[in-house]
Enzyme design. Structure first.
Site, mmCIF file in Angstrom:
data_model
loop_
_atom_site.group_PDB
_atom_site.id
_atom_site.type_symbol
_atom_site.label_atom_id
_atom_site.label_comp_id
_atom_site.label_asym_id
_atom_site.label_seq_id
_atom_site.Cartn_x
_atom_site.Cartn_y
_atom_site.Cartn_z
ATOM 1 N N GLY A 150 0.826 -1.199 0.000
ATOM 2 C CA GLY A 150 0.000 0.000 0.000
ATOM 3 C C GLY A 150 0.858 1.245 0.000
ATOM 4 C CG LEU A 195 -1.667 10.481 2.513
ATOM 5 C CD1 LEU A 195 -2.449 11.488 3.340
ATOM 6 C CD2 LEU A 195 -0.622 11.219 1.686
ATOM 7 C CB SER A 249 -14.249 18.713 1.236
ATOM 8 O OG SER A 249 -13.613 19.123 2.407
ATOM 9 N NE ARG A 272 -16.259 14.619 7.993
ATOM 10 C CZ ARG A 272 -15.088 14.379 7.425
ATOM 11 N NH1 ARG A 272 -14.618 13.142 7.378
ATOM 12 N NH2 ARG A 272 -14.398 15.365 6.908
ATOM 13 C CG HIS A 293 -16.098 9.992 4.037
ATOM 14 N ND1 HIS A 293 -15.667 10.331 2.774
ATOM 15 C CD2 HIS A 293 -15.326 10.701 4.893
ATOM 16 C CE1 HIS A 293 -14.681 11.206 2.871
ATOM 17 N NE2 HIS A 293 -14.444 11.432 4.150
ATOM 18 N NE ARG A 300 -11.607 10.133 8.945
ATOM 19 C CZ ARG A 300 -11.668 11.140 8.074
ATOM 20 N NH1 ARG A 300 -11.108 12.298 8.329
ATOM 21 N NH2 ARG A 300 -12.305 10.976 6.919
HETATM 22 C C1 LIG Z 1 -13.349 11.848 -1.095
HETATM 23 C C2 LIG Z 1 -12.557 11.773 0.166
HETATM 24 C C3 LIG Z 1 -12.067 12.942 0.741
HETATM 25 C C4 LIG Z 1 -11.322 12.896 1.915
HETATM 26 N N1 LIG Z 1 -10.850 14.058 2.449
HETATM 27 C C5 LIG Z 1 -10.107 14.005 3.578
HETATM 28 C C6 LIG Z 1 -9.574 15.205 4.137
HETATM 29 O O1 LIG Z 1 -9.766 16.289 3.625
HETATM 30 N N2 LIG Z 1 -8.858 15.115 5.257
HETATM 31 C C7 LIG Z 1 -8.605 13.921 5.868
HETATM 32 O O2 LIG Z 1 -7.915 13.911 6.869
HETATM 33 N N3 LIG Z 1 -9.073 12.772 5.337
HETATM 34 C C8 LIG Z 1 -9.830 12.785 4.216
HETATM 35 N N4 LIG Z 1 -10.312 11.612 3.690
HETATM 36 C C9 LIG Z 1 -9.893 10.326 4.249
HETATM 37 C C10 LIG Z 1 -8.505 9.971 3.768
HETATM 38 O O3 LIG Z 1 -8.349 10.368 2.435
HETATM 39 C C11 LIG Z 1 -8.205 8.482 3.815
HETATM 40 O O4 LIG Z 1 -8.609 7.946 5.017
HETATM 41 C C12 LIG Z 1 -6.719 8.251 3.657
HETATM 42 O O5 LIG Z 1 -6.256 8.860 2.485
HETATM 43 C C13 LIG Z 1 -6.345 6.793 3.649
HETATM 44 O O6 LIG Z 1 -4.968 6.666 3.354
HETATM 45 P P1 LIG Z 1 -4.215 5.288 3.429
HETATM 46 O O7 LIG Z 1 -2.783 5.586 3.253
HETATM 47 O O8 LIG Z 1 -4.608 4.575 4.655
HETATM 48 O O9 LIG Z 1 -4.779 4.427 2.248
HETATM 49 P P2 LIG Z 1 -5.016 4.704 0.686
HETATM 50 O O10 LIG Z 1 -4.645 6.045 0.261
HETATM 51 O O11 LIG Z 1 -6.380 4.218 0.420
HETATM 52 O O12 LIG Z 1 -3.981 3.742 0.022
HETATM 53 C C14 LIG Z 1 -4.116 2.358 0.023
HETATM 54 C C15 LIG Z 1 -2.981 1.765 -0.751
HETATM 55 O O13 LIG Z 1 -3.043 0.359 -0.646
HETATM 56 C C16 LIG Z 1 -2.984 -0.218 -1.904
HETATM 57 N N5 LIG Z 1 -3.748 -1.468 -1.861
HETATM 58 C C17 LIG Z 1 -5.009 -1.659 -1.434
HETATM 59 N N6 LIG Z 1 -5.347 -2.953 -1.563
HETATM 60 C C18 LIG Z 1 -4.285 -3.591 -2.050
HETATM 61 C C19 LIG Z 1 -4.011 -4.938 -2.410
HETATM 62 N N7 LIG Z 1 -4.910 -5.902 -2.257
HETATM 63 N N8 LIG Z 1 -2.790 -5.231 -2.916
HETATM 64 C C20 LIG Z 1 -1.846 -4.260 -3.081
HETATM 65 N N9 LIG Z 1 -2.059 -2.978 -2.747
HETATM 66 C C21 LIG Z 1 -3.266 -2.647 -2.242
HETATM 67 C C22 LIG Z 1 -3.521 0.806 -2.850
HETATM 68 O O14 LIG Z 1 -3.029 0.607 -4.147
HETATM 69 C C23 LIG Z 1 -2.984 2.072 -2.230
HETATM 70 O O15 LIG Z 1 -1.665 2.308 -2.655
HETATM 71 C C24 LIG Z 1 -11.072 11.649 2.521
HETATM 72 C C25 LIG Z 1 -11.571 10.489 1.952
HETATM 73 C C26 LIG Z 1 -12.330 10.545 0.805
HETATM 74 C C27 LIG Z 1 -12.924 9.303 0.275
#
Ligand SMILES: Cc1cc2nc3c(=O)[nH]c(=O)nc-3n(C[C@H](O)[C@H](O)[C@H](O)COP(=O)(O)OP(=O)(O)OC[C@H]3O[C@@H](n4cnc5c(N)ncnc54)[C@H](O)[C@@H]3O)c2cc1C
Ligand code: SF4
Ligand code: SF4
Ligand code: FES
Lengths: 683, 254
Positions: free
Chosen positions: A21, A24, A274, A321, A394, A442
């Site tokens: 993954g 971020l 947002s 929310r 969400h 959250r």
């Molecule tokens: C529309 C929207 C707006 C948002 N706005 C905000 C905001 O303004 N502020 C805030 O704090 N939060 C916000 N959030 C929440 C936040 O964006 C997410 O919770 C956060 O980005 C999740 O990050 P992550 O690194 O955990 O996972 P992700 O960014 O979802 O990354 C997951 C990674 O895992 C990989 N992956 C998944 N499954 C597999 C698999 N089976 N095999 C290999 N790789 C895999 C994907 O390719 C990806 O690289 C928002 C969410 C949404 C939906």
């Protein structure tokens, strides 16, 4: 005694670790590992630059107090645990709140084009659940900008060589190797149950392969697609979490699913508008007359009902929310006062989100990204017309259970191998896929923060774990990896050979429907029982799917079947968790049990363990305690929540300043017992 | 209008080395409100049957965010390169005209509508598209920046590596190794940043060869197709100027 090499295994292989993954959380973990000199193999379903984090719009929280309002990390901590209805362990939250200003500064140094004040400092805006300007932002595409900054740093590590213990470059070994377009299938466990590597599938050639790693981290994001349509990217099926759950990892607080109050409807996705729209002054309203036929912009002030401002004068449109979504639901479903649609001649489940009173120039500078989305998909100008929005699934507060090590000052011990460790030794989890930071609900703009903070914690934790590990995975017997590869190969062959009569997408649609209707804003036990039997029947039907593509190349169809099977598993954990928890807390609302939480019985985490019944019908063990082993020590875990920093109190957003005892001067509530508590905990 | 149908004509190919399998296939799907090309493809995927009633393998495409921010879903829609997720059916086919979908042509084909864009990510390595950080540990606030600087940098920073600009650029072809507008734009972005600037020369040097800025024929196609409206021609002009300056005087400044 000769010092054991940390860079090379006994057989002379470079000791790498695995991060699955590249959102971020994953990317931050990778950077921290590289800084600690640990080479990483990074796996992702999509090029990491396209990870779901790219969608985040509004911003990231940090109590920098640029506006001189008296904000501080202590207030941030208090408001976060209060917003989460006292279900989050508090030391990790404190660690996060304390680290937040440094994190935003780090991102700024990486080149994130954050909006600025006239003096050239970072600008901050308001978000839900607080009265402070605490959210740093880059227009309305903050997630994209943050993801790119981290992606760039990781790309740089792709070009740097691994160094051996003496600091000499090892030829041909780069600090980061990327495996993009690979689907994670499972971890490889050794005889003692330790994670020794992973099995993954190249989604172009469909080749299945095992990889060694001294430690593994899943940073695979949320499971929104279980609900059919949501604000999530289509890749967010939660398949990786489901896979490790079935291999023994504990899944915690699954029933806490965040529904965001303001999204726009769509057949393929519910696109988010947002919270920053309300942070910048956007107002939510419905016409007083449910038969109102005038267009939104033509309805005079006196004929509008600003129902959030009326009911919650303290926080107004910026209540958390869960509360905002419930109020929207009440207006639309129960009171039938959603915006009237002349075409359909009925009250749609939509309310107005109005920005038209805000100067256009300011909207363009601060919100253009989301207004573009509205304009593109709805075909209406949001600068001139109130937007029509409704709630959408969400975010998942729940996820893989992870440990932490509390420091004396109430925060975390950085570098402890316990931090972010799952109950499978050597397997770490961070980001939306973990359950750690948000409790029952959250707060907006806390997720980007928790993802990055968790990554900053996970990197050092994995590095310490690798250091303490007796035998490298690169010295483990190859039969372990061959067997795992074979097991997954067989599973794949089973799927590609499926020739029943069911349609995988049809089953997914039905799953989404049932989850959406009965496992979101309002939950009722009889309905949840129906959901559980529906999931069971869908699971049965999923065994009779017809796979429509026999190709051995880029076969997305068969791959979807695997994701669907995994979605059904986590859907059950979510629904059963909701069925069990007879109280209302944060995003989990059961009207039959009143509006408030029941601390006497439910001040605890839900801990779910997979039970393999040896047949097609696995069960779930909900446990109050379990043990796991880490570097030779047994850890005893219970479901008790660490509430050592902020004492629980009732959650009341009607009054300004209620969310934080130390910040109550912002509002006008008299200081009560609660403020004494937090004064004691602030050191 | 429950029975309104939308016709999709899709250019398909089973795998990179199966040129013989290249073919057009046509599908009818039910119209629904706010339909876009991806949601139409999702319908095809559910029941993949061509208009002549033949059951075929579901069409394969790339997508993720569905809101034009991840860059995954680039393809040729009615012959024009763009993101499929924001390609609204009602605009493409107001009177039920068929909608044609084809993969981009400037990248190696993977299958159906999927192509391999890894060269774009490699190019980002080549031009050092990053700020060289001392580490992620706490080092205090970043450099102060004016609002004007932010307002110049932010639009440049929205490039989602979608490939539209490369597809449209006439200078990107089999007989040229031109790096293309998106990577050049990244050089401008990082050379603007107060600490990115410190390594500006290094980035300019990566664009001095025959695959660098000289490759641009100033046709301006790129800027017209960029979904993020990045001022690419402006970026190329500025970076070219800096490259020239650096070639002429760079050694003097060292
Ligand atoms: C529309 C929207 C707006 C948002 N706005 C905000 C905001 O303004 N502020 C805030 O704090 N939060 C916000 N959030 C929440 C936040 O964006 C997410 O919770 C956060 O980005 C999740 O990050 P992550 O690194 O955990 O996972 P992700 O960014 O979802 O990354 C997951 C990674 O895992 C990989 N992956 C998944 N499954 C597999 C698999 N089976 N095999 C290999 N790789 C895999 C994907 O390719 C990806 O690289 C928002 C969410 C949404 C939906
Ligand atoms: S201006 Fe240059 S880069 Fe842009 S399309 Fe024309 S030749 Fe290509
Ligand atoms: S510059 Fe524009 S068209 Fe080119 S890759 Fe970036 S976003 Fe796409
Ligand atoms: S799916 Fe992300 S840009 Fe279209």
């Amino acid at each position: 005694m000769a010092k054991k090499s940390v860079t090379k295994s006994e057989s002379g292989k470079t000791r790498r670790v695995i991060v699955v993954g590249g959102g971020l959380a994953g990317l931050t973990t990778v950077i921290k590992l590289c800084e600690a000199g640990v080479p990483v193999d990074l796996f992702s379903l999509v090029p990491v630059k396209r990870s779901h984090s790219v969608c985040a719009q509004g911003g990231i929280n940090a109590s920098v107090n640029t506006k001189g309002e008296g904000d501080s990390p202590q207030v941030h901590l208090e408001e976060t645990v209060y917003g989460g209805d006292f279900l989050a362990n508090q030391p990790p939250v404190k660690g996060m709140a304390d680290a937040a200003p440094g994190i935003v500064f780090m991102l700024d140094r990486m080149g994130v084009p954050f909006n600025r004040t006239p003096e050239g400092l970072l600008d901050f805006r308001r978000f839900g659940g607080t009265l402070f300007h605490r959210t740093a932002f880059a227009g309305a595409t903050t997630g994209q900008q943050l993801l790119y900054a981290l992606d760039e740093q990781v790309r740089r590590y792709e070009t740097l060589d691994v160094e051996d213990d003496k600091g000499t470059a090892i030829r041909g070994e780069k600090m980061v190797r990327k495996f993009e377009f690979w689907d994670f299938l499972s971890i490889v466990k050794d005889e003692e149950g330790r994670a020794r590597g992973i099995v993954a599938q190249d989604i172009k050639s469909m080749a299945i392969k095992a990889f060694r790693g001294d430690a593994v981290c899943v940073a695979t994001g949320g499971p929104g697609i279980i609900f059919g349509r949501s604000t999530n990217s289509v890749i967010n099926t939660g398949t990786a979490a489901a896979a490790v759950y079935q291999q023994g990892a504990c899944y915690a607080n699954g029933e806490f699913i965040q529904v965001h109050p303001t999204a726009i409807p769509g057949a393929d996705k519910l696109r988010l508008i947002s919270e920053s729209a309300r942070g910048e002054g956007g107002r939510v309203w419905v016409p007083k007359d449910p038969r109102e036929k005038r267009r939104g912009r033509d309805v005079p002030q006196g004929d509008r009902e600003y129902f959030l401002e009326d009911k919650y004068p303290g926080y107004g449109n910026l209540v958390p929310r869960d509360i905002a979504s419930r109020e929207l639901f009440l207006k639309c479903f129960h009171e039938k006062k959603g915006v009237f649609n002349a075409k359909s001649q009925k009250n749609e489940n939509e309310v107005y989100l109005d920005l038209t009173h805000i100067p256009k120039e300011m909207l363009r500078k601060k919100l253009a990204g989301i207004l573009e989305i509205y304009e593109k998909f709805v075909g209406e100008d949001p600068y001139e017309n109130p937007m029509r929005v409704f709630p959408a699934v969400h975010y998942s507060m729940g996820g893989l259970w992870v440990d932490f090590e509390r420091a004396d000052n109430g925060s975390l011990v950085m570098g402890s191998p316990k931090n972010q460790s799952t109950n499978i030794e050597g397997l770490y989890a961070c980001g939306e896929v973990d359950y750690q930071y948000h409790g029952a609900n959250r707060l907006g703009a806390n997720s980007l923060l928790s993802c990055i903070y968790a990554g900053l914690v996970t990197g050092p934790a994995m590095a310490s774990y690798r250091q303490g590990l007796g035998k490298s995975s690169f010295d483990s017997s190859s039969t372990l990896f061959e067997a795992a590869e074979k097991r997954e190969q067989k599973k794949w062959e089973r799927i590609t050979a499926m020739s029943g009569s069911e349609n995988a997408f049809q089953i997914h649609e039905e799953l989404g429907q049932t989850m959406l209707i009965d496992v979101t804003i309002e939950r009722h036990n009889d309905r949840l029982d129906a959901v559980l039997s529906k999931i069971e029947s869908l699971t049965d039907r999923s065994r009779k799917i017809a796979v429509l593509d026999s190709s051995g190349h880029a076969n997305d169809n068969a791959r979807f079947v695997r994701h669907l099977e995994n979605m059904l598993v986590i859907a059950r954990v979510i629904a059963q968790g909701a069925r069990n928890r007879d109280e209302s807390r944060g995003a989990h609302f059961k009207p039959a049990f009143g509006k408030d939480r029941n601390d006497a019985e439910w001040q605890r985490s839900t801990l779910a363990l997979h039970r393999d019944n040896g047949d097609n019908n696995p069960g779930i063990n909900f446990v109050r305690a379990f043990d796991y082993s880490l570097l030779g020590k047994t850890q005893n875990i219970t479901d008790a929540v660490d509430l050592s920093l902020v004492t629980p109190r009732a959650r009341r957003y009607e009054t300004a300043g209620a969310a934080s005892a130390v910040a109550q001067h912002k509002g006008d509530e008299p200081k009560g017992a609660a403020s004494k508590e937090s004064a004691a905990s602030a050191e | 209008m429950a029975d309104k149908k939308i016709r999709l004509k899709v250019l398909r190919q089973d795998s990179p080395d199966a040129g013989a399998s290249k073919r057009w296939e046509e599908f009818d799907v039910d119209w629904h409100p706010q339909m876009n090309v991806i949601s139409a493809l999702m319908e095809v995927r559910k029941y993949p049957k061509t208009v002549d009633g033949k059951s075929v393998a579901p069409v394969v495409w790339e997508s993720s965010c569905l809101e034009e921010v991840c860059g995954a879903c680039t393809m040729l829609v009615n012959g024009k390169v763009r993101q499929a997720c924001t390609a609204l059916i009602d605009q493409l086919s107001p009177n039920g005209e068929p909608v044609t979908l084809a993969p981009m042509t400037k990248f190696p084909l993977v299958r159906d509508l999927v192509v391999d864009r890894s060269r774009m990510f490699n190019d980002l390595k080549k031009v050092h598209a990053w700020v060289q950080l001392d580490g992620v540990h706490e080092l205090g606030p970043g450099p102060r920046q004016s609002q004007e600087n932010q307002e110049e940098a932010y639009p440049l920073s929205r490039c989602m590596t979608c490939g539209c600009c490369l597809e449209a650029c006439p200078q990107i072809n089999d007989s040229s190794n031109f790096i293309g507008p998106s990577a050049i734009n990244q050089v401008r972005l990082f050379n603007l940043h107060p600490s990115g600037k410190m390594h500006a020369a290094e980035r300019l040097e990566t664009l001095m060869g025959d695959d660098g800025v000289v490759g641009c024929g100033k046709a301006q196609n790129c800027v017209e197709v960029c979904p993020k409206e990045i001022p690419l021609v402006d970026s190329i002009a500025r970076v070219s100027r800096d490259v020239t300056k650096h070639m002429l005087f760079g050694w003097l400044l060292k």
